[in-house]
Scaffold this motif. Structure first.
Motif, short mmCIF file in Angstrom:
data_model
loop_
_atom_site.label_atom_id
_atom_site.label_comp_id
_atom_site.label_asym_id
_atom_site.label_seq_id
_atom_site.Cartn_x
_atom_site.Cartn_y
_atom_site.Cartn_z
N GLU A 118 13.23 35.71 22.48
CA GLU A 118 13.26 34.37 23.08
C GLU A 118 14.70 33.98 23.33
O GLU A 118 15.56 34.10 22.45
CB GLU A 118 12.60 33.34 22.14
N ILE A 119 14.95 33.50 24.60
CA ILE A 119 16.29 33.04 24.98
C ILE A 119 16.14 31.69 25.68
O ILE A 119 15.52 31.61 26.75
CB ILE A 119 16.99 34.05 25.92
N ASN A 120 16.69 30.68 25.06
CA ASN A 120 16.63 29.32 25.63
C ASN A 120 15.21 28.92 26.05
O ASN A 120 14.98 28.40 27.14
CB ASN A 120 17.57 29.20 26.84
N GLY A 121 14.24 29.22 25.19
CA GLY A 121 12.86 28.84 25.44
C GLY A 121 12.09 29.81 26.32
O GLY A 121 10.86 29.69 26.47
N GLU A 122 12.78 30.81 26.90
CA GLU A 122 12.10 31.80 27.74
C GLU A 122 11.59 32.95 26.88
O GLU A 122 12.29 33.42 25.98
CB GLU A 122 13.05 32.36 28.81
N GLN A 123 10.39 33.43 27.19
CA GLN A 123 9.79 34.54 26.45
C GLN A 123 10.03 35.85 27.21
O GLN A 123 9.61 36.00 28.36
CB GLN A 123 8.27 34.30 26.28
N TRP A 124 10.72 36.73 26.54
CA TRP A 124 11.08 38.02 27.15
C TRP A 124 10.28 39.17 26.51
O TRP A 124 10.05 39.17 25.31
CB TRP A 124 12.57 38.32 26.94
N LYS A 125 9.90 40.12 27.37
CA LYS A 125 9.29 41.37 26.88
C LYS A 125 9.99 42.52 27.61
O LYS A 125 10.08 42.52 28.84
CB LYS A 125 7.79 41.40 27.18
N ILE A 126 10.50 43.45 26.83
CA ILE A 126 11.20 44.62 27.41
C ILE A 126 10.56 45.89 26.84
O ILE A 126 10.49 46.05 25.62
CB ILE A 126 12.70 44.61 27.07
N GLY A 127 10.10 46.78 27.71
CA GLY A 127 9.49 48.00 27.22
C GLY A 127 8.79 48.80 28.30
O GLY A 127 9.12 48.68 29.49
N LYS A 128 7.82 49.62 27.87
CA LYS A 128 7.12 50.50 28.81
C LYS A 128 6.11 49.72 29.67
O LYS A 128 5.81 48.55 29.39
CB LYS A 128 6.44 51.64 28.05
N ALA A 129 5.56 50.39 30.68
CA ALA A 129 4.68 49.73 31.65
C ALA A 129 3.48 49.06 31.00
O ALA A 129 3.14 47.91 31.32
CB ALA A 129 4.22 50.76 32.69
N ALA A 130 2.83 49.77 30.08
CA ALA A 130 1.62 49.22 29.45
C ALA A 130 1.93 47.98 28.61
O ALA A 130 1.06 47.14 28.38
CB ALA A 130 0.97 50.29 28.57
N PHE A 131 3.17 47.82 28.18
CA PHE A 131 3.58 46.69 27.35
C PHE A 131 3.68 45.40 28.17
O PHE A 131 3.42 44.31 27.68
CB PHE A 131 4.92 47.03 26.69
N VAL A 132 4.08 45.54 29.43
CA VAL A 132 4.25 44.35 30.28
C VAL A 132 3.09 44.14 31.24
O VAL A 132 3.06 43.14 31.97
CB VAL A 132 5.57 44.44 31.09
N GLY A 133 2.15 45.11 31.27
CA GLY A 133 1.00 44.97 32.19
C GLY A 133 1.10 45.95 33.33
O GLY A 133 1.80 45.71 34.31
N LYS A 134 0.40 47.07 33.19
CA LYS A 134 0.52 48.17 34.15
C LYS A 134 0.11 47.78 35.56
O LYS A 134 0.62 48.30 36.54
CB LYS A 134 -0.33 49.36 33.64
N GLU A 135 -0.84 46.84 35.67
CA GLU A 135 -1.32 46.45 37.00
C GLU A 135 -0.21 45.85 37.88
O GLU A 135 -0.24 45.96 39.10
CB GLU A 135 -2.50 45.46 36.88
N HIS A 136 0.81 45.23 37.25
CA HIS A 136 1.92 44.64 38.01
C HIS A 136 2.97 45.69 38.38
O HIS A 136 3.68 45.53 39.37
CB HIS A 136 2.61 43.54 37.19
N VAL A 137 3.05 46.75 37.59
CA VAL A 137 4.10 47.76 37.77
C VAL A 137 3.97 48.48 39.10
O VAL A 137 4.96 48.70 39.81
CB VAL A 137 4.08 48.76 36.59
N ASP A 138 2.75 48.88 39.46
CA ASP A 138 2.54 49.70 40.66
C ASP A 138 2.96 48.99 41.94
O ASP A 138 3.34 49.64 42.92
CB ASP A 138 1.07 50.12 40.75
N THR A 139 2.85 47.67 41.95
CA THR A 139 3.19 46.92 43.17
C THR A 139 4.61 46.36 43.14
O THR A 139 5.10 45.87 44.16
CB THR A 139 2.20 45.75 43.34
N PHE A 140 5.28 46.42 42.00
CA PHE A 140 6.62 45.85 41.87
C PHE A 140 7.62 46.61 42.74
O PHE A 140 7.66 47.85 42.75
CB PHE A 140 7.07 45.88 40.40
N ALA A 141 8.44 45.87 43.48
CA ALA A 141 9.49 46.43 44.34
C ALA A 141 8.95 47.50 45.29
O ALA A 141 9.53 48.58 45.45
CB ALA A 141 10.63 47.00 43.49
N ASP A 142 7.81 47.15 45.90
CA ASP A 142 7.18 48.04 46.90
C ASP A 142 6.88 49.44 46.35
O ASP A 142 7.09 50.45 47.04
CB ASP A 142 8.07 48.16 48.15
#
Length: 638
Positions: A410-434
């Motif tokens: 947590e940084i200034n009230g923001e919730q951060w997640k850093i890690g592998k694709a399955a940790f942040v939601g694989k469905e978003h990964v495939d479409t990220f940055a074309d």
């Protein structure tokens, strides 16, 4: 000063003088023998027959003592006649039939060739002596804030030592304070100093060039990399190549055959060809001289020692002539990926940030979070941020490590997640940055995703980067007709990308230590001589099973001890240099063997047809031995 003290000082000086002269005794004896031969010839010319014989006898004893002693001792120990014994018989035989000058010249030239051979060995041993002198005997230990000069042998692991500018590093360790430039030529053969700061490794025998540094000792004095270099080269000098062993086995049989033929030469020409007794005996003595395989015996050992010394001077340590000889016949080479073809540590190759976010700020925030992790990827991200941003990292408000997945913060009230694709939601990964993630992964990158308040915001690509010199080294090996193979524990996709980038012919992915061994066995069944290059504990079994095991100098102790050849710098092009040195050595050995056999056959034939006199037989035989040794000494040059 008392008379006893003067005598003691004089005695010490005499001992010092003897030690200096000792390595040159054979050459001094040979030279003195030459002078006595010249005196004998002058006495004979002016009619002083007795004085002439005395001079020749002294030439025999002084010039031939070392070789005669060596020959008699070797015959007694091995119960086998040798070349030295043939020379003794030939010289004595020449004197018996009145050819004092020729016999003495034979001893003289034989002594000169022996002195040359000793010079080659002394030159090789001198390389080691000069290496040993590079390690300091004392170190400046910091104890309770005070500096204390102690013997290097007293240092223990964990001791802090101070090394001032211009001093040699006394022990292996890591820098805990200060920054400097280190001259590592004694270890790697590289003349350019290396810049080193805190947590950098330093090695005994290297030179601290600029700043004062405090180093924490990590190895006992007997276990330093420098000490291992010395041990490796010392063991190499005592290990003989297959060619040398063959010549030594062949020598005993050959000497017996020559003696039998010489005995036959005493009688058969007299009864079958009508020669006189004097002519038969004379020709038998010449045969005894010219048929001796001195040049053949000296064809290999001086060349091997010269090549090993040359390699050691350039950071290529060979544990024996057998390995250097095999290297020249290499048909295939297997290389570990991590730390050998690649740098061994992941580096950030690309950072993709969602539109609307500030790239530098995001990297700074991610690095601040990752600075609390010891994961290799986290360490690489922090290193990248420190190199590219001029900002101090900060502590996040909260931090939670999720083993095997990533980290939450947590940084200034923001919730951060850093890690592998399955940790942040694989469905978003495939479409990220074309769909850039798929493309980067296909190139061998490992991807780290950053999510802020449930929104996928950035992606960092990291890769174990192929060394700059790798492509050049692999291309050079392929030009020499050597099949190149990469062995790695990485996935098929990553291995394919690295293999393409490094230009290897073939690769095997997802290798465990035992599967590396299996692949080596398969390569050995397909190719005559196979080498393995590695640097880790997991490479040790494969290094052991290969015809030639090559370890990178910055690798683990196990790899260094298992390998046959050690490259003191992680510099792949040096493999090609080592192969070139091996080929040069094998070529010179072949030249020596062909030349020495040809000379022996020519001299034997000339003697049989009564075209060769004893003086020319002596010069031809011993001259060929000297030429062979001089040819071998060319390997001492770069």
């Amino acid at each position: 000063m008392s008379s006893n003290a003067k005598l003691l000082t004089k005695g010490v000086q005499n001992i010092g003088l003897i030690e200096k002269i000792k390595p040159h005794l054979e050459l001094i004896a040979a030279s003195l023998s030459g002078v006595l031969i010249a005196l004998g010839w002058i006495f004979d010319k002016y009619g002083f027959g007795t004085d002439s014989i005395i001079a020749y006898l002294l030439a025999f004893v002084i010039g031939g003592f070392a070789k005669a002693k060596q020959g008699i001792e070797a015959t007694y120990e091995n119960k086998e006649l040798n070349v030295e014994m043939l020379m003794i018989f030939a010289a004595v035989g020449s004197a018996i039939i009145g050819y004092w000058t020729e016999g003495a010249i034979l001893i003289f030239i034989f002594a000169v060739s022996g002195a040359l051979e000793t010079y080659t060995m002394n030159k090789s041993h001198k390389e080691i002596s000069s290496l040993m002198e590079l390690q300091p005997e004392e170190a400046l230990l910091i104890s309770n804030g005070n500096e204390k000069r102690v013997s290097v042998s007293e240092l223990c692991v964990g001791d802090p030592i101070l090394i001032k500018p211009g001093e040699r590093v006394p022990a292996d360790g890591i820098i805990i304070k200060g920054q400097t430039n280190i001259d590592e030529a004694a270890i790697t053969g590289e003349s350019m100093p290396v810049s080193k700061g805190e947590q950098a490794e330093v090695f005994a025998g290297t030179v601290n060039m600029t700043g004062s540094i405090t180093v924490q000792v990590t190895k006992e004095s007997s276990d330093t990399l420098f000490r291992k270099i010395i041990q490796l080269v010392q063991s190499a000098q005592s290990e003989k190549s297959p060619s040398q062993l063959f010549i030594e086995r062949f020598e005993g049989t050959y000497v017996k055959v020559v003696l039998l033929v010489v005995i036959a030469m005493f009688f058969l020409p007299y009864f079958l060809l009508g020669w006189s007794w004097h002519e038969s005996f004379y020709r038998a003595m010449i045969l005894l001289v010219v048929a001796s395989p001195c040049a053949l015996v000296a064809s290999i050992m001086p060349a091997s020692l010269s090549a090993i010394s040359n390699g050691a001077r350039h950071g290529i340590l060979v544990k024996g002539g057998v390995h250097l000889e095999n290297l020249g016949h290499l048909e295939a080479i297997a290389l570990d990926k991590t730390g050998t073809l690649t740098k061994g540590k992941p580096e950030v190759t690309e950072v993709i940030v969602k539109e609307g976010l500030e790239r530098e700020k995001l990297i700074w925030q991610v690095a601040s979070i990752e600075s609390h992790s010891n994961h290799p990827l986290a360490i690489s991200i922090v290193k990248y941020a420190k190199l590219n941003l001029n900002k101090e990292l900060f502590h996040p408000d909260s931090l939670e490590d999720i083993p095997g997945w990533g980290v939450k913060a947590e940084i200034n009230g923001e919730q951060w997640k850093i890690g592998k694709a399955a940790f942040v939601g694989k469905e978003h990964v495939d479409t990220f940055a074309d769909g850039k993630a798929k493309e980067l992964a296909s190139l061998g990158n490992t991807l780290v995703f950053i999510e802020i308040n449930g929104d996928l915001s950035a992606m960092i690509a990291l890769k174990d980067v192929v060394r700059e010199e790798t492509k050049l080294a692999i291309d050079h090996l392929k030009k020499q007709g050597i099949h190149t193979v990469m062995l790695t524990g990485d996935s098929e996709k990553t291995a394919r990308a690295i293999a393409a980038e490094s230009h290897v012919d073939e690769f095997f992915a997802e290798c465990l230590p035992e599967s590396k061994v299996e692949h080596l066995k398969q390569l050995k069944s397909k190719y005559k001589t196979v080498a393995m290059v590695g640097d880790g504990i997991n490479d040790a079994p494969a290094l052991a099973i290969a015809n030639v095991g090559i370890a990178m100098g910055e690798g683990t102790d196990v790899a260094l001890e298992t390998a046959d050849i050690v490259l003191m710098k992680n510099d792949l092009p040096r493999i090609a240099d080592a192969i070139q040195l091996s080929k040069r050595m094998n070529k010179i050995i072949k030249q020596n063997v062909i030349f020495s056999i040809s000379i022996i056959m020519l001299l034997i034939a000339s003697n049989f047809f009564q075209m060769l006199d004893l003086p020319y037989g002596v010069i031809g035989h011993e001259g060929s031995t000297i030429l062979v040794i001089l040819n071998s000494l060319r390997l001492l040059k770069s």
